[in-house]
Design a protein around this motif. Sequence first.
Motif, mmCIF file in Angstrom:
data_model
loop_
_atom_site.group_PDB
_atom_site.id
_atom_site.type_symbol
_atom_site.label_atom_id
_atom_site.label_comp_id
_atom_site.label_asym_id
_atom_site.label_seq_id
_atom_site.Cartn_x
_atom_site.Cartn_y
_atom_site.Cartn_z
ATOM 1 N N ARG A 204 -29.956 -85.245 3.483
ATOM 2 C CA ARG A 204 -29.857 -84.788 5.020
ATOM 3 C C ARG A 204 -31.322 -84.527 4.867
ATOM 4 N NH1 ARG A 204 -24.820 -81.604 6.999
ATOM 5 N NH2 ARG A 204 -24.448 -83.964 7.087
ATOM 6 N N GLU A 314 -24.397 -74.607 8.896
ATOM 7 C CA GLU A 314 -23.595 -75.095 8.324
ATOM 8 C C GLU A 314 -23.556 -77.199 8.761
ATOM 9 O OE1 GLU A 314 -19.267 -73.478 9.013
ATOM 10 O OE2 GLU A 314 -20.207 -72.201 8.718
ATOM 11 N N HIS A 315 -23.913 -77.356 9.594
ATOM 12 C CA HIS A 315 -24.154 -78.663 10.477
ATOM 13 C C HIS A 315 -24.819 -78.395 11.256
ATOM 14 C CE1 HIS A 315 -22.690 -83.038 11.835
ATOM 15 N NE2 HIS A 315 -22.467 -82.715 10.216
ATOM 16 N N TYR A 318 -23.833 -78.491 15.512
ATOM 17 C CA TYR A 318 -23.252 -76.784 16.014
ATOM 18 C C TYR A 318 -24.534 -76.131 16.776
ATOM 19 C CZ TYR A 318 -19.666 -77.466 12.372
ATOM 20 O OH TYR A 318 -18.487 -77.711 11.276
ATOM 21 N N ASP A 333 -28.914 -90.262 6.645
ATOM 22 C CA ASP A 333 -28.033 -89.114 7.815
ATOM 23 C C ASP A 333 -29.404 -88.044 8.094
ATOM 24 O OD1 ASP A 333 -26.630 -86.959 7.838
ATOM 25 O OD2 ASP A 333 -26.748 -86.029 5.041
#
Length: 488
Positions: A204, A314-315, A318, A333
């Motif tokens: 990512r 976390e992401h 968000y 990603d």
Amino acid sequence: MTARPRTIVTADPELDDLNSMIRFLLYGNEVEIEGLVYASSRFHWRGDGAGTEFFLPDREYTEPQRSWRWAPGERFIDDAVDAYAQVYDTLVTHDERYPAPDRLRSVIREGNVDFEGDTAHASPGSDLIADVLLDDRPGPVFLQLWAGPSTVARALMSIEERFGETPEWEAVHATVSAKAVISKFASQDDTYDDYIAVAWPGIRVIEVATLAWGYMARRTIRPEDHHLLGASWTRDNVTGVGPLGALYRVWGDGRQMVPGDMTDYFHLSGLSADELRALGYGVWMPPQPPGEWISEGDSTNMLNLLVPGLRAHEHPSYGGWGGRYVRTDDGADTWGLADAAFRVGGADWADSSATGDEGSVVRWFADAQADFAARLQWTVRPFAEVNHHPTVRIAEGTDVDVSAGSEVTLTAELGDPDGDDVSCRWWVYREAGTYDGEVSPAAEHGIRTSIVVPADARPGETIHVIAEATDDAPTPLKAWQRVILTVR
């Protein structure tokens, strides 16, 4: 207790990296610092000490360089940790999780700094990164690229060299790809495009390039926040507050990262751009009055790791202090700022036409500055004399399954270590959720609210509800808790 994000910072000797490092150390209680690594970039390299000349076309220099904007014996990370050590005994009384100075010194390493994009050999910094990525602790590990990617690229190359021809390679490659999370302010050398993106496409990668925290912050932060860049606020809240604050770089402070660097005119004040050019400086941003903000360009690498209740680490989608991110088509990603004014590979960011609201970042700017100022006070004053964050916990939990058409009640349990009164405001972070429609809390203020889940919400869609707690101290502080409602 929720696990804190694990992170490694790689940085080059730019004044904005020093300023970001000072901020970062003040949040050492909120993260696990696994490495502080000197790294090179297209703007800074040390040279190899052997007189080797290095030249790349289309750079700011015209002659081959043995070393480029790198001071002999460079130690800006060590300087920041030394200043931290001076205040540690006071700082740790505010939160026992602050790492001891010797712990921080134990993870300072020199990375691949000889030349731009140099991956010819492993370095102490690349070895540290490889060791962390291969340890048996579960991920993720956030690799912050405040400089070029070459040291991280070399770490990944070393892993590939060690395992690439073994039966374990497929499993190691998958594990490391899932564990590493790279954030970068542009690709400050070619090793991301040439190696990381090709050989490790499953990692990512979050592109955090913004105007909002960098040299061009004045173009994008909200007008009501401009005083937070001013000399008066900066003196009272940063540079006049203890050894860490005194180390923070501001306009006209008389210091250069590398003596004689003709691209670094920030130590001077009272001269126009034309006067600076007449002295031989390459002027690429307008001079500002003495004592004002210069830059923390790399802080968007770290900001989403620093506020646990917002859960932004976390992401990428968000959103938090460092902005909210959306998928890009650069890789499997890969993520970019949802509302970036800085467009990597697009308009010249130093051009006056490069403006934009960067609203997902700048909405938090004042909160982040207030928090920074409070933590600097922790470095010089005892617990009883300063403010601390309120606490907020959601009785129903932070991940709640709901049904379309149902009503869910949320209750905030508030507290404050200083005994201050705490108020709570509820709001829905619409862009962070996947339900594409209007949702509002029944009560915006108070310890309890309810949310009516729309009847057309589909299974799997999410609604992000934020509880924002604020104390009533003379210099208020906030805490947040995100609740994610998932339609089942």
